[in-house]
Motif scaffolding. Structure first.
Motif, short mmCIF file in Angstrom:
data_model
loop_
_atom_site.label_atom_id
_atom_site.label_comp_id
_atom_site.label_asym_id
_atom_site.label_seq_id
_atom_site.Cartn_x
_atom_site.Cartn_y
_atom_site.Cartn_z
N THR A 83 31.72 40.36 36.95
CA THR A 83 32.91 40.77 37.69
C THR A 83 33.13 40.18 39.10
O THR A 83 32.28 39.27 39.31
N GLY A 84 34.17 40.35 40.02
CA GLY A 84 34.26 39.69 41.32
C GLY A 84 34.94 38.26 40.92
O GLY A 84 35.55 38.11 39.74
N GLU A 85 35.30 37.53 42.14
CA GLU A 85 36.12 36.47 41.89
C GLU A 85 35.77 35.56 40.79
O GLU A 85 34.35 34.96 41.34
N GLY A 86 36.34 35.06 40.07
CA GLY A 86 35.80 34.13 38.87
C GLY A 86 34.85 34.76 38.01
O GLY A 86 34.51 33.91 37.34
N GLN A 142 36.49 39.92 35.03
CA GLN A 142 37.35 39.92 35.84
C GLN A 142 38.61 38.99 35.84
O GLN A 142 39.73 39.42 35.89
N SER A 143 38.33 37.71 35.46
CA SER A 143 39.35 36.58 35.50
C SER A 143 40.25 37.10 34.45
O SER A 143 41.42 37.08 34.61
N SER A 151 27.80 35.47 35.70
CA SER A 151 27.67 34.28 36.52
C SER A 151 26.29 33.86 37.01
O SER A 151 25.61 34.78 37.30
N THR A 174 26.54 35.00 40.96
CA THR A 174 26.68 36.13 41.30
C THR A 174 25.77 37.04 40.49
O THR A 174 25.41 38.17 40.89
N PRO A 192 43.71 31.88 32.53
CA PRO A 192 42.72 32.23 33.43
C PRO A 192 41.58 31.36 33.60
O PRO A 192 41.21 30.59 32.78
N ASP A 219 42.50 40.13 35.33
CA ASP A 219 43.20 40.15 36.39
C ASP A 219 44.64 39.26 35.57
O ASP A 219 45.89 39.52 35.93
N TYR A 220 44.13 38.31 34.99
CA TYR A 220 45.34 37.61 34.23
C TYR A 220 46.05 38.43 33.35
O TYR A 220 47.54 38.29 33.31
#
Length: 125
Positions: free
Chosen positions: A88-91, A95-96, A81, A84, A28, A99-100
């Motif tokens: 969470t969220g993309e990247g 979350q990364s 991040s 952000t 990831p 999701d992986y």
């Protein structure tokens, strides 16, 4: 028969050589916003972070002992991040990986994924 044995031997050798190559397994994409020393070694955190968080939750909720070492709030503070402000969220850090690994991320059903915010349920992040 000799040709078949050589072909099998060659195939096994090829497979073993490629299986040992580092970096062949996709990983990831994780951004470490605040690089430094985590509260536990990386392999322990990867393997047992859910156990550590549950243990911390039980100590806090059942015994009233609140420490920072394995608190979700401290994880968020280090891994949110800078763009952000969230894990969470993309990247996003959490979350990364989830999701992986195709693992449902349900911490945020009660907690907030951004530092310094309180969840609607009143639970601390």
């Amino acid at each position: 028969m000799k040709t078949l044995a050589i072909a099998v031997l060659w195939g096994l050798t090829f497979a073993a050589a490629h299986a040992a190559e580092p970096g062949r397994t996709p990983l990831p994409a994780i951004a470490i916003e605040k690089p430094g020393q985590c509260v536990e070694p990386k392999d322990v955190i990867r393997r047992d972070h859910m156990k550590l968080l549950k243990h911390q939750r039980d100590k806090t909720m059942h015994e009233g002992i609140r420490t920072k070492k394995h608190s979700l709030n401290e994880c968020i503070a280090c891994h949110a991040s800078q763009k952000t402000g969230s894990v969470t969220g993309e990247g996003g850090f959490c979350q990364s990986c989830h999701d992986y690994a195709a693992v449902k991320l349900d911490c945020w059903d009660c907690h907030q994924p951004k530092p310094g915010q309180k969840a609607a349920t009143g639970a601390r992040p």
